[in-house]
Design a protein around this motif. Structure first.
Motif, PDB file in Angstrom:
ATOM      1  N   UNK A  50      17.059   0.378   2.706  1.00 15.36           N
ATOM      2  CA  UNK A  50      16.884   1.312   3.805  1.00 15.36           C
ATOM      3  C   UNK A  50      17.473   0.484   5.192  1.00 15.36           C
ATOM      4  N   UNK A  51      18.112  -0.506   4.964  1.00 13.46           N
ATOM      5  CA  UNK A  51      18.766  -1.187   6.188  1.00 13.46           C
ATOM      6  C   UNK A  51      19.842  -0.494   6.801  1.00 13.46           C
ATOM      7  N   UNK A  52      20.383   0.359   6.248  1.00 16.85           N
ATOM      8  CA  UNK A  52      21.589   1.193   6.939  1.00 16.85           C
ATOM      9  C   UNK A  52      21.076   2.232   7.412  1.00 16.85           C
ATOM     10  N   UNK A  53      19.767   2.783   7.217  1.00 17.54           N
ATOM     11  CA  UNK A  53      19.214   3.858   7.617  1.00 17.54           C
ATOM     12  C   UNK A  53      18.584   3.777   9.234  1.00 17.54           C
ATOM     13  N   UNK A  54      18.327   2.280   9.644  1.00 17.59           N
ATOM     14  CA  UNK A  54      17.418   2.138  10.626  1.00 17.59           C
ATOM     15  C   UNK A  54      18.322   1.425  11.574  1.00 17.59           C
ATOM     16  N   UNK A  55      17.655   1.428  12.931  1.00 17.60           N
ATOM     17  CA  UNK A  55      18.514   0.600  14.105  1.00 17.60           C
ATOM     18  C   UNK A  55      17.188  -0.333  14.525  1.00 17.60           C
ATOM     19  N   UNK A  56      17.641  -1.471  14.868  1.00 10.76           N
ATOM     20  CA  UNK A  56      16.771  -2.562  15.213  1.00 10.76           C
ATOM     21  C   UNK A  56      17.031  -2.917  16.915  1.00 10.76           C
ATOM     22  N   UNK A  66       1.004  -1.121   0.064  1.00  8.27           N
ATOM     23  CA  UNK A  66       0.041   0.071  -0.064  1.00  8.27           C
ATOM     24  C   UNK A  66       0.895   1.205  -0.156  1.00  8.27           C
ATOM     25  N   UNK A  67       0.287   2.281  -0.196  1.00  8.26           N
ATOM     26  CA  UNK A  67       0.985   3.620  -0.304  1.00  8.26           C
ATOM     27  C   UNK A  67       1.627   4.070   0.893  1.00  8.26           C
ATOM     28  N   UNK A  68       1.060   3.539   1.974  1.00  8.93           N
ATOM     29  CA  UNK A  68       1.710   3.947   3.375  1.00  8.93           C
ATOM     30  C   UNK A  68       3.068   3.622   3.625  1.00  8.93           C
ATOM     31  N   UNK A  69       3.317   2.075   3.154  1.00  9.00           N
ATOM     32  CA  UNK A  69       4.503   1.821   3.587  1.00  9.00           C
ATOM     33  C   UNK A  69       5.683   2.708   3.043  1.00  9.00           C
ATOM     34  N   UNK A  70       5.476   3.298   1.750  1.00 11.46           N
ATOM     35  CA  UNK A  70       6.522   4.021   1.390  1.00 11.46           C
ATOM     36  C   UNK A  70       6.761   5.132   2.108  1.00 11.46           C
ATOM     37  N   UNK A  71       5.589   5.955   2.582  1.00  8.18           N
ATOM     38  CA  UNK A  71       5.939   7.030   3.657  1.00  8.18           C
ATOM     39  C   UNK A  71       6.525   6.703   4.767  1.00  8.18           C
ATOM     40  N   UNK A  72       6.225   5.416   5.457  1.00  7.34           N
ATOM     41  CA  UNK A  72       6.886   5.019   6.772  1.00  7.34           C
ATOM     42  C   UNK A  72       8.353   4.810   6.813  1.00  7.34           C
ATOM     43  N   UNK A  73       8.530   4.308   5.305  1.00  7.27           N
ATOM     44  CA  UNK A  73      10.037   3.694   5.262  1.00  7.27           C
ATOM     45  C   UNK A  73      10.785   4.958   4.574  1.00  7.27           C
ATOM     46  N   UNK A  74      10.255   5.919   4.245  1.00  2.00           N
ATOM     47  CA  UNK A  74      10.787   7.252   3.338  1.00  2.00           C
ATOM     48  C   UNK A  74      11.475   6.500   2.217  1.00  2.00           C
ATOM     49  N   UNK A  75      10.713   5.554   1.527  1.00  3.42           N
ATOM     50  CA  UNK A  75      11.044   5.294   0.245  1.00  3.42           C
ATOM     51  C   UNK A  75      10.130   5.746  -0.820  1.00  3.42           C
ATOM     52  N   UNK A  76      10.536   6.506  -1.979  1.00  7.62           N
ATOM     53  CA  UNK A  76       9.588   6.951  -3.072  1.00  7.62           C
ATOM     54  C   UNK A  76       8.761   5.740  -3.414  1.00  7.62           C
ATOM     55  N   UNK A  77       7.487   5.855  -3.353  1.00 12.03           N
ATOM     56  CA  UNK A  77       6.498   4.668  -3.796  1.00 12.03           C
ATOM     57  C   UNK A  77       7.014   4.160  -5.276  1.00 12.03           C
ATOM     58  N   UNK A  78       7.551   5.049  -6.132  1.00  8.97           N
ATOM     59  CA  UNK A  78       8.095   4.392  -7.294  1.00  8.97           C
ATOM     60  C   UNK A  78       9.076   3.229  -7.333  1.00  8.97           C
ATOM     61  N   UNK A  79       9.641   3.200  -6.271  1.00  7.87           N
ATOM     62  CA  UNK A  79      10.543   2.044  -6.211  1.00  7.87           C
ATOM     63  C   UNK A  79      10.175   0.627  -5.802  1.00  7.87           C
ATOM     64  N   UNK A  80       8.782   0.689  -5.627  1.00  7.75           N
ATOM     65  CA  UNK A  80       7.893  -0.618  -5.259  1.00  7.75           C
ATOM     66  C   UNK A  80       7.509  -1.039  -6.579  1.00  7.75           C
ATOM     67  N   UNK A 105      17.409  -7.791  20.233  1.00  7.92           N
ATOM     68  CA  UNK A 105      16.811  -9.109  20.065  1.00  7.92           C
ATOM     69  C   UNK A 105      16.820  -9.461  18.505  1.00  7.92           C
ATOM     70  N   UNK A 106      17.119  -8.822  17.667  1.00  7.25           N
ATOM     71  CA  UNK A 106      16.613  -8.856  16.081  1.00  7.25           C
ATOM     72  C   UNK A 106      18.078  -8.125  15.287  1.00  7.25           C
ATOM     73  N   UNK A 107      18.326  -8.619  14.516  1.00  9.13           N
ATOM     74  CA  UNK A 107      19.722  -8.301  13.650  1.00  9.13           C
ATOM     75  C   UNK A 107      19.192  -8.433  12.224  1.00  9.13           C
ATOM     76  N   UNK A 108      19.793  -7.642  11.086  1.00  5.93           N
ATOM     77  CA  UNK A 108      19.563  -7.846   9.800  1.00  5.93           C
ATOM     78  C   UNK A 108      19.651  -8.994   9.318  1.00  5.93           C
ATOM     79  N   UNK A 109      20.484  -9.923   9.956  1.00  7.22           N
ATOM     80  CA  UNK A 109      20.809 -10.950   9.562  1.00  7.22           C
ATOM     81  C   UNK A 109      19.727 -12.085   9.900  1.00  7.22           C
ATOM     82  N   UNK A 110      19.246 -11.935  11.007  1.00  3.53           N
ATOM     83  CA  UNK A 110      18.016 -12.794  11.707  1.00  3.53           C
ATOM     84  C   UNK A 110      17.149 -12.739  10.710  1.00  3.53           C
TER      85      UNK A 110
END
Length: 735
Positions: A274-280, A247-261, A283-288
């Motif tokens: 966007x993985x380098x722009x966020x902090x988990x 949906x359109x809202x996921x682009x706004x939440x992740x700061x990704x232009x909707x055209x990328x989807x 208990x969760x890592x990007x590899x997990x």
């Protein structure tokens, strides 16, 4: 006991013949007898009685014979009816459109029609009465016309078929070759036999699939409408981790232009975005997360939170679907988390607040380490590849400007000076980009007249465009937007510079298009265009489509800065490109709600009073050849005696050779081979005594400031302002 003269087992004719002979013998004996006492009459009576008995037995035998004949007739009639019924049954099951077979209580084939097994010509010849049911199932499982799933073997299919045979009533579908389907219906008869019906349901299955596809299309539209009305951002992936819905809202939440989807884009491609722009959460890592997506086994629901920037928190929930695909939802819980933190801050004890503060500092440290890691190359590139030549350029221009008397030349030099100062201001802000992820970037939203920014960029970039033979057209506008003037100028400068760099012929057009409550700034070029598969790459750091471009043409940071600055200012950024025709970058800005108040421009440097620096000896230690030459020329213009060296070791050797101690030391902080200017100054002062020294560097870290402060050294950042340098030398020379 009297013995009978007649054998009851003899035929009726034989018994009658014996009775007649007995009667004749008795009559003769009576006639010949002379017994006066009447014995002859008694014998006659006895003979008469025997005759009557013979007649009665004869009648009984005749009636029994009639009954036997009647029974034989009825039996023949029953046999005829049985044969007729059997013939009618055979004809009836032959007219049935389905395949029919009957097995007896011993699971042996009794009869079947010609349609039974018609989808398997290779086993038809073996379908004869007496065939055991188990052998029938084995032949079906081995038939080349049976289409089994990839994971199922004929033996496994036969085993499952025999398990179903134990039930009284069974109905299931079997897939045949050429995409045909047969429905098998098996029922138990009252005497324990089995009836099997085979029905071709291919057309029904096809219609059902068509209807299912139509319903799926309807459901897809319904799901799309539902997704767009959700407050959560939602992404749906298939069993191969390819994007199939969002949906359109996921682009706004992740700061990704909707055209990328795009349909079919892989999870990893989006995650890398966007993985380098966020902090988990810990208990969760990007590899997990990647391992969970790639798992081939049943995946339990995955729930965690991730932070984007200092204040935005997203709750993430991922769950597997029955078809091995999965759904990921994002919920903005920033307000809830802020409220929880506020409640904790108000209600916790001092010890708990200290612990919370400690955790916050650890999170901030983790965020800072991530930000520093991603920006380290950027800071290094900006410091050494941009600020160094900029310093040299400013010093060269300054040295020429001081001796130039031609008014027109002075005007050109003044414009060059202003352009260099503009670049300096942009680089100052550019170095602050490393603070964006940690939330330390300062943004000042004010009314900004777009036309002023565009005119400054036209004066600065028009000569570059003319040198390439391009037509740079900047359309005037009266729009006043609400933005940060420094970042807006940086965004437009990078977009226009990028357009000029990659356009070989034609034009670059810059203008503003009015919207209802906003203005869309557009930069269009007639360059080669950007292929769709590379449109994500151009916004990454250190990525250039033209791999042959030299470092002097940029380090691939321009568009990365544009995207981050737009995200920071909440200015939607859009890319439109056609290969072979050109590219357009569109930035939408809100109209200013306050009136713009002009302020005096601070471009250009204030002139400082010139002081006589004659006979001042300056030791210059700089490893960059161009900057060392430019500094030398500027210092010599001021009548300063310069001793220049690229390293501390050569500087020590020169001083030992000439036997003269300098009046002041100018040393770069980062020299070749890991040598630091602060250490070089310490070595020289230990050998030649206390000498005033100034460290010049592009590094703006607190570490450098502390190092200079602890050693009592003056600090001057690149690009070097000639007036500031002369002011410092004047103060040192006056001591």
């Amino acid at each position: 006991m009297a013995q009978s003269l007649i054998n009851p087992n003899d035929p009726l004719e034989r018994q009658n013949e014996k009775l007649l002979k007995i009667s004749e013998a008795l009559m003769r004996r009576v006639e010949q007898s002379t017994d006066a006492s009447g014995a002859a009459y008694a014998q006659f009576q006895r003979a008469a009685l025997l005759e009557e008995e013979v007649r009665a037995r004869t009648r009984d035998l005749e009636r029994a014979l009639d009954l036997l004949n009647e029974s034989n007739a009825k039996l023949a009639e029953a046999n005829a009816e049985t044969e007729a019924a059997r013939s009618n049954l055979a004809n009836a099951i032959e007219t049935v459109q389905e395949g029919f077979a009957l097995f007896n209580t011993d699971d042996q084939l009794v009869m079947c029609n010609s349609r039974f097994g018609m989808h398997m010509p290779d086993i038809r010849s073996s379908l004869k009465p007496g065939l055991p049911f188990t052998q029938y199932v084995n032949q079906v499982s081995q038939s080349r016309f049976l289409s089994l799933p990839d994971a199922e073997t004929p033996d496994h299919w036969a085993q499952r078929r025999m398990e179903r045979h134990k039930d009284d009533h069974v109905i299931f579908n079997v897939r045949m070759t050429w995409n045909r389907w047969v429905q098998v219906s098996e029922h138990r008869t009252p005497d324990g036999g089995t009836v099997i019906l085979q029905t071709d349901v291919t057309d029904i299955m096809r219609l059902e699939r068509q209807e299912r596809e139509r319903m799926l299309d309807d459901q897809a539209r319904l799901i799309r409408a539902t997704l767009e009305h959700l407050n959560q951002g939602v992404c749906i992936f298939d069993s191969r981790a390819r994007l199939v819905g969002w949906n359109q809202r996921v682009g706004a939440m992740l700061s990704i232009p909707i055209g990328r989807f795009r349909i079919g884009i892989g999870f990893n491609a989006l995650f890398e975005r966007f993985r380098d722009e966020i902090t988990f959460t810990p208990e969760v890592t990007p590899q997990k997360i990647e391992d969970w997506v790639a798992s081939q086994h049943a995946r339990p629901p995955l729930s965690f939170e991730m932070m984007q920037g200092p204040s935005k928190t997203l709750a993430v929930f991922a769950e597997e679907m029955p078809d091995k695909g999965f759904v990921i939802s994002f919920t903005d819980v920033s307000a809830e988390r802020a409220a929880v933190r506020a409640i904790y801050h108000a209600n916790e004890t001092l010890e708990q607040r200290v612990m919370e503060r400690t955790l916050e500092l650890e999170d901030a440290l983790s965020e800072a380490e991530r930000a520093n890691d991603s920006k380290s190359r950027f800071v290094a590139a900006a410091s050494h590849d941009l600020l160094q030549p900029l310093s040299a350029a400013k010093l060269y221009v300054s040295s020429v400007e001081a001796d130039e008397n031609n008014a027109q030349t002075k005007t050109i030099l003044d414009k060059a000076n202003r352009a260099l100062l503009s670049v300096e201001n942009i680089l100052e802000a550019l170095l602050d980009i490393s603070k964006l992820d940690s939330g330390q970037a300062s943004v000042h939203i004010t009314p900004v007249p777009v036309n002023i920014v565009l005119q400054q960029l036209r004066d600065e970039l028009a000569p570059v465009a003319r040198q390439k033979g391009l037509d740079l057209r900047i359309v005037p506008t009266k729009a006043v937007v609400s933005s940060d003037a420094t970042y807006l100028r940086r965004i437009l400068q990078n977009l226009i510079t990028n357009a000029i760099r990659y356009t070989e012929s034609g034009k670059v057009v810059v203008g503003a298009r009015w919207r209802e409550n906003s203005v869309r700034l557009e930069v269009w070029d007639t360059g080669p265009g950007i292929p769709e598969e590379q449109q994500d790459l151009i916004f990454r750091e250190f990525q250039r489509l033209n791999a042959t471009a030299s470092a002097a043409e940029g380090m691939g940071l321009g568009l990365a800065i544009v995207e981050r600055a737009c995200a920071l200012l909440s200015h939607p950024l859009r890319l439109v490109s056609t290969v072979g025709k050109g590219t357009g970058f569109l930035v939408e800005l809100p109209l200013a709600t306050k009136e713009f108040t002009p302020v005096k421009s601070n471009l250009g440097s204030a002139r400082v009073k010139q002081k006589d620096l004659r006979n001042l000896i300056v030791l210059l230690i700089e490893n960059d050849v161009e900057l060392r030459n430019a500094l030398t020329i500027s210092l010599e213009k001021w009548a300063v005696d310069v001793i220049s060296s690229p390293s501390g070791q050569e500087a020590m050797a020169l001083l030992e050779e000439i036997g003269v101690a300098p009046d002041v030391i100018l040393a770069d902080y980062q020299l070749d081979h890991g040598e630091l200017g602060t250490n070089v100054v310490t070595q020289i002062t230990q050998r030649f005594g206390n000498i005033p020294a100034c460290i010049i560097t592009a590094n703006r870290s607190n570490e450098v400031v502390d190092a200079c402060t602890s050693k009592g050294l003056h600090l001057m950042h690149k690009p070097i302002d000639p007036n500031s340098l002369r002011s410092y030398l004047s103060k040192v020379g006056a001591v």
